[in-house]
Design a protein around this motif. Structure first.
Motif, PDB file in Angstrom:
ATOM      1  N   GLY A  15     -59.479 -17.669 -21.165  1.00 56.39           N
ATOM      2  CA  GLY A  15     -60.476 -16.952 -21.947  1.00 56.39           C
ATOM      3  C   GLY A  15     -60.706 -17.562 -23.322  1.00 56.39           C
ATOM      4  N   SER A  16     -59.914 -18.569 -23.682  1.00 57.25           N
ATOM      5  CA  SER A  16     -60.011 -19.146 -25.027  1.00 57.25           C
ATOM      6  C   SER A  16     -59.446 -20.563 -25.029  1.00 57.25           C
ATOM      7  CB  SER A  16     -59.216 -18.256 -25.996  1.00 57.25           C
ATOM      8  OG  SER A  16     -59.042 -18.869 -27.250  1.00 57.25           O
ATOM      9  N   GLY A  17     -59.757 -21.298 -26.071  1.00 61.41           N
ATOM     10  CA  GLY A  17     -59.087 -22.557 -26.391  1.00 61.41           C
ATOM     11  C   GLY A  17     -59.008 -23.589 -25.278  1.00 61.41           C
ATOM     12  N   ILE A  18     -57.795 -24.097 -25.084  1.00 57.13           N
ATOM     13  CA  ILE A  18     -57.590 -25.208 -24.152  1.00 57.13           C
ATOM     14  C   ILE A  18     -57.887 -24.771 -22.710  1.00 57.13           C
ATOM     15  CG2 ILE A  18     -55.851 -26.804 -23.210  1.00 57.13           C
ATOM     16  CD1 ILE A  18     -54.479 -26.663 -26.020  1.00 57.13           C
ATOM     17  N   GLY A  19     -57.504 -23.530 -22.366  1.00 57.13           N
ATOM     18  CA  GLY A  19     -57.776 -23.025 -21.019  1.00 57.13           C
ATOM     19  C   GLY A  19     -59.270 -22.980 -20.745  1.00 57.13           C
ATOM     20  N   ARG A  20     -60.005 -22.515 -21.720  1.00 59.74           N
ATOM     21  CA  ARG A  20     -61.472 -22.505 -21.580  1.00 59.74           C
ATOM     22  C   ARG A  20     -61.985 -23.944 -21.440  1.00 59.74           C
ATOM     23  NH1 ARG A  20     -65.253 -23.168 -25.677  1.00 59.74           N
ATOM     24  NH2 ARG A  20     -67.384 -22.609 -25.068  1.00 59.74           N
ATOM     25  N   GLY A  21     -61.415 -24.849 -22.260  1.00 59.07           N
ATOM     26  CA  GLY A  21     -61.817 -26.259 -22.189  1.00 59.07           C
ATOM     27  C   GLY A  21     -61.549 -26.836 -20.803  1.00 59.07           C
ATOM     28  N   ILE A  22     -60.377 -26.512 -20.226  1.00 64.31           N
ATOM     29  CA  ILE A  22     -60.049 -27.015 -18.879  1.00 64.31           C
ATOM     30  C   ILE A  22     -61.033 -26.427 -17.860  1.00 64.31           C
ATOM     31  CG2 ILE A  22     -58.306 -27.005 -17.042  1.00 64.31           C
ATOM     32  CD1 ILE A  22     -56.130 -26.883 -19.263  1.00 64.31           C
ATOM     33  N   ALA A  23     -61.284 -25.112 -17.978  1.00 66.56           N
ATOM     34  CA  ALA A  23     -62.188 -24.436 -17.028  1.00 66.56           C
ATOM     35  C   ALA A  23     -63.578 -25.073 -17.063  1.00 66.56           C
ATOM     36  CB  ALA A  23     -62.276 -22.949 -17.355  1.00 66.56           C
ATOM     37  N   LEU A  24     -64.098 -25.301 -18.259  1.00 70.51           N
ATOM     38  CA  LEU A  24     -65.460 -25.846 -18.362  1.00 70.51           C
ATOM     39  C   LEU A  24     -65.507 -27.316 -17.956  1.00 70.51           C
ATOM     40  CD1 LEU A  24     -66.715 -24.075 -21.625  1.00 70.51           C
ATOM     41  CD2 LEU A  24     -67.146 -23.448 -19.238  1.00 70.51           C
ATOM     42  N   ALA A  25     -64.455 -28.067 -18.286  1.00 72.14           N
ATOM     43  CA  ALA A  25     -64.431 -29.481 -17.877  1.00 72.14           C
ATOM     44  C   ALA A  25     -64.361 -29.586 -16.357  1.00 72.14           C
ATOM     45  CB  ALA A  25     -63.250 -30.195 -18.527  1.00 72.14           C
ATOM     46  N   LEU A  26     -63.571 -28.717 -15.727  1.00 72.13           N
ATOM     47  CA  LEU A  26     -63.489 -28.720 -14.259  1.00 72.13           C
ATOM     48  C   LEU A  26     -64.845 -28.343 -13.666  1.00 72.13           C
ATOM     49  CD1 LEU A  26     -59.980 -27.077 -13.732  1.00 72.13           C
ATOM     50  CD2 LEU A  26     -60.656 -29.378 -12.988  1.00 72.13           C
ATOM     51  N   ALA A  27     -65.466 -27.296 -14.241  1.00 81.87           N
ATOM     52  CA  ALA A  27     -66.786 -26.876 -13.739  1.00 81.87           C
ATOM     53  C   ALA A  27     -67.773 -28.033 -13.841  1.00 81.87           C
ATOM     54  CB  ALA A  27     -67.287 -25.668 -14.523  1.00 81.87           C
ATOM     55  N   GLY A  28     -67.653 -28.803 -14.916  1.00 81.46           N
ATOM     56  CA  GLY A  28     -68.526 -29.967 -15.098  1.00 81.46           C
ATOM     57  C   GLY A  28     -68.337 -31.006 -14.009  1.00 81.46           C
ATOM     58  N   HIS A  29     -67.183 -30.980 -13.333  1.00 80.94           N
ATOM     59  CA  HIS A  29     -66.917 -31.909 -12.227  1.00 80.94           C
ATOM     60  C   HIS A  29     -67.100 -31.223 -10.876  1.00 80.94           C
ATOM     61  CE1 HIS A  29     -65.245 -34.428 -15.389  1.00 80.94           C
ATOM     62  NE2 HIS A  29     -65.313 -35.432 -14.534  1.00 80.94           N
ATOM     63  N   GLY A  30     -67.806 -30.086 -10.876  1.00 76.81           N
ATOM     64  CA  GLY A  30     -68.154 -29.448  -9.601  1.00 76.81           C
ATOM     65  C   GLY A  30     -67.103 -28.519  -9.033  1.00 76.81           C
ATOM     66  N   VAL A  31     -66.160 -28.077  -9.888  1.00 71.99           N
ATOM     67  CA  VAL A  31     -65.074 -27.218  -9.402  1.00 71.99           C
ATOM     68  C   VAL A  31     -65.416 -25.748  -9.674  1.00 71.99           C
ATOM     69  CG1 VAL A  31     -62.613 -26.677  -9.697  1.00 71.99           C
ATOM     70  CG2 VAL A  31     -63.401 -29.053  -9.848  1.00 71.99           C
ATOM     71  N   HIS A  32     -65.169 -24.871  -8.682  1.00 74.01           N
ATOM     72  CA  HIS A  32     -65.295 -23.430  -8.875  1.00 74.01           C
ATOM     73  C   HIS A  32     -64.038 -22.969  -9.607  1.00 74.01           C
ATOM     74  CE1 HIS A  32     -68.469 -23.955  -6.029  1.00 74.01           C
ATOM     75  NE2 HIS A  32     -67.622 -24.292  -5.060  1.00 74.01           N
ATOM     76  N   VAL A  33     -64.178 -22.009 -10.509  1.00 75.37           N
ATOM     77  CA  VAL A  33     -63.024 -21.675 -11.353  1.00 75.37           C
ATOM     78  C   VAL A  33     -62.739 -20.169 -11.398  1.00 75.37           C
ATOM     79  CG1 VAL A  33     -61.957 -21.939 -13.630  1.00 75.37           C
ATOM     80  CG2 VAL A  33     -63.605 -23.651 -12.841  1.00 75.37           C
ATOM     81  N   VAL A  34     -61.485 -19.828 -11.119  1.00 75.18           N
ATOM     82  CA  VAL A  34     -61.005 -18.468 -11.372  1.00 75.18           C
ATOM     83  C   VAL A  34     -60.483 -18.463 -12.802  1.00 75.18           C
ATOM     84  CG1 VAL A  34     -59.364 -16.667 -10.719  1.00 75.18           C
ATOM     85  CG2 VAL A  34     -60.392 -18.132  -8.948  1.00 75.18           C
ATOM     86  N   VAL A  35     -61.137 -17.673 -13.633  1.00 73.42           N
ATOM     87  CA  VAL A  35     -60.794 -17.620 -15.055  1.00 73.42           C
ATOM     88  C   VAL A  35     -59.852 -16.439 -15.266  1.00 73.42           C
ATOM     89  CG1 VAL A  35     -61.727 -17.294 -17.383  1.00 73.42           C
ATOM     90  CG2 VAL A  35     -63.021 -18.609 -15.681  1.00 73.42           C
ATOM     91  N   ALA A  36     -58.568 -16.741 -15.498  1.00 70.98           N
ATOM     92  CA  ALA A  36     -57.571 -15.680 -15.650  1.00 70.98           C
ATOM     93  C   ALA A  36     -57.138 -15.586 -17.105  1.00 70.98           C
ATOM     94  CB  ALA A  36     -56.360 -15.977 -14.769  1.00 70.98           C
ATOM     95  N   ASP A  37     -57.032 -14.369 -17.588  1.00 71.30           N
ATOM     96  CA  ASP A  37     -56.568 -14.178 -18.964  1.00 71.30           C
ATOM     97  C   ASP A  37     -56.095 -12.740 -19.108  1.00 71.30           C
ATOM     98  OD1 ASP A  37     -57.203 -15.983 -21.741  1.00 71.30           O
ATOM     99  OD2 ASP A  37     -56.698 -13.867 -22.061  1.00 71.30           O
ATOM    100  N   VAL A  38     -55.180 -12.530 -20.038  1.00 75.52           N
ATOM    101  CA  VAL A  38     -54.723 -11.169 -20.310  1.00 75.52           C
ATOM    102  C   VAL A  38     -55.874 -10.372 -20.939  1.00 75.52           C
ATOM    103  CG1 VAL A  38     -53.799 -11.613 -22.628  1.00 75.52           C
ATOM    104  CG2 VAL A  38     -52.723  -9.878 -21.181  1.00 75.52           C
ATOM    105  N   ASN A  39     -56.791 -11.084 -21.541  1.00 82.33           N
ATOM    106  CA  ASN A  39     -57.952 -10.462 -22.180  1.00 82.33           C
ATOM    107  C   ASN A  39     -59.150 -10.511 -21.220  1.00 82.33           C
ATOM    108  OD1 ASN A  39     -60.251  -9.931 -23.733  1.00 82.33           O
ATOM    109  ND2 ASN A  39     -59.331 -10.794 -25.589  1.00 82.33           N
ATOM    110  N   GLN A  40     -59.458  -9.357 -20.623  1.00 80.71           N
ATOM    111  CA  GLN A  40     -60.527  -9.287 -19.617  1.00 80.71           C
ATOM    112  C   GLN A  40     -61.886  -9.714 -20.185  1.00 80.71           C
ATOM    113  OE1 GLN A  40     -60.467  -7.221 -16.291  1.00 80.71           O
ATOM    114  NE2 GLN A  40     -62.435  -8.267 -16.019  1.00 80.71           N
ATOM    115  N   ASP A  41     -62.186  -9.311 -21.422  1.00 85.51           N
ATOM    116  CA  ASP A  41     -63.504  -9.583 -21.995  1.00 85.51           C
ATOM    117  C   ASP A  41     -63.757 -11.079 -22.157  1.00 85.51           C
ATOM    118  OD1 ASP A  41     -63.882  -6.896 -22.118  1.00 85.51           O
ATOM    119  OD2 ASP A  41     -63.427  -6.715 -24.266  1.00 85.51           O
ATOM    120  N   THR A  42     -62.747 -11.789 -22.699  1.00 82.29           N
ATOM    121  CA  THR A  42     -62.954 -13.225 -22.906  1.00 82.29           C
ATOM    122  C   THR A  42     -62.980 -13.954 -21.553  1.00 82.29           C
ATOM    123  OG1 THR A  42     -60.590 -13.568 -23.261  1.00 82.29           O
ATOM    124  CG2 THR A  42     -61.952 -13.268 -25.229  1.00 82.29           C
ATOM    125  N   ALA A  43     -62.184 -13.437 -20.594  1.00 84.20           N
ATOM    126  CA  ALA A  43     -62.207 -14.052 -19.255  1.00 84.20           C
ATOM    127  C   ALA A  43     -63.603 -13.922 -18.653  1.00 84.20           C
ATOM    128  CB  ALA A  43     -61.163 -13.392 -18.353  1.00 84.20           C
TER     129      ALA A  43
END
Ligand SMILES: NC(=O)c1ccc[n+]([C@@H]2O[C@H](COP(=O)([O-])OP(=O)(O)OC[C@H]3O[C@@H](n4cnc5c(N)ncnc54)[C@H](O)[C@@H]3O)[C@@H](O)[C@H]2O)c1
Length: 301
Positions: A15-43
């Protein structure tokens, strides 16, 4: 794992920072992403950003320090996507102010180790058996920290958790390699994120109550930070590890490491001299038993 298109990733702390960066970089390479975070809103917000790239995404609220919640995360991911090829155990927390090991409360240790170390172990526990059962290569990324490469005064709980992640991951990597599962240990240096605000999410029952929080800096100048065993001075303000990196750039470094199946991904120049000195002192720390025991042998009955 060089062909990422169409694969599915689960990223914790996304939902933030490096995890968000990894999620978006993976999406940029065609990967579907489950975004998990303790914070539901940011996820939810990051899942929306992933969807905007044209990939599928699911936001899941999960506290990685709780095995049941990580198992539930795996259930949701497999129910929705059928397979998970990439798992990034990235969620992590840090405390401010930095504090001496003796001023660190039991609750501090519990919370930091609970998220940073147990979060990684829970990820392996919940996902690896299922990853083994589906065909094709898989990859796990565990987030450590470059602070585990140094003697980070004031950060004992944090570096204890990250050092344990290092050794846990290196042992697991050998095992996983036999199962067609690669593993990358991610060592971020200074990445511009919200890590210094971690305690805003700290559960009420894990607050630091048993010790007064005294900043480690209060000890400086009282013999507390004169240098360390290797003779290296405390970290200089112009240390290359402290040059801030954008989390999206950290994310693309991670994707490259996954594609190249690299064991280590380090976002900043490594403190090579310090690491070399540490290793040399460890190697030189061996003294044959006869010499160490010379005095003892005299008194031994
Ligand atoms: N930013 C840096 O300079 C830096 C340096 C070294 C290592 N790291 C590591 O990088 C990782 C990501 O941190 P970041 O810098 O992006 O910080 P961040 O605070 O921006 O992101 C961390 C995310 O993890 C989530 N989180 C916290 N506790 C959680 C829990 N119990 N369960 C699930 N999610 C939880 C937070 O809600 C947040 O969204 C951490 O493991 C951190 O230790 C960061």
């Amino acid at each position: 794992m060089d062909a990422l298109e169409g694969k599915t990733a689960v990223v914790t702390g996304a939902g933030s920072g490096i995890g968000r960066g990894i999620a978006l970089a993976l999406a940029g390479h065609g990967v579907h992403v489950v975004v998990a975070d303790v914070n539901q809103d940011t996820a939810e917000a990051v899942a929306e950003e992933v969807r905007a790239t044209g990939r599928r995404s699911l936001a899941v609220a999960a506290d990685v320090s709780d095995l049941a919640q990580v198992e539930a995360l795996a259930d949701r991911a497999y129910a929705e996507f059928g397979s998970v090829e990439i798992l990034a155990n990235n969620a992590g927390v840090s405390m401010r102010p930095y504090r001496a090991s003796w001023d660190t409360s039991y609750e501090d240790y519990q919370w930091v180790i609970g998220v940073n170390l147990w979060g990684v172990i829970h990820g392996h526990h919940a996902f690896v058996p299922r990853m083994r059962e589906t065909p094709g290569p898989k990859h796990i990324v565990n987030t450590s920290s470059m602070s585990s490469m140094r003697d980070a005064a004031g950060l004992a709980a944090y570096t204890a958790s990250k050092g344990a992640v290092d050794h846990y991951s290196l042992a697991a990597a050998e095992e996983l390699a036999t199962q067609n599962i690669g593993l990358t240990l991610l060592f971020p240096g200074f990445v511009r994120t919200d890590i210094s605000k971690s305690e805003q999410l700290r559960p009420a029952d894990q607050q630091s109550e048993s010790r007064h929080v005294k900043p480690y800096s209060d000890y400086l100048g009282q013999g507390g930070n004169e240098g360390n065993w290797s003779g290296a001075p405390a970290m200089a303000a112009d240390d290359p590890m402290l040059v801030p990196l954008d989390p999206i750039d950290a994310g693309s470094m991670v994707v490259r490491a996954i594609r190249e199946n690299r064991r280590f991904c380090v976002t900043h120049p490594t403190p090579a001299e310090l690491m070399r000195t540490r290793t040399e002192l460890m190697i030189g720390g061996y003294e044959p038993l006869g010499q160490s025991n010379a005095v003892l042998n005299d008194v031994r009955p």
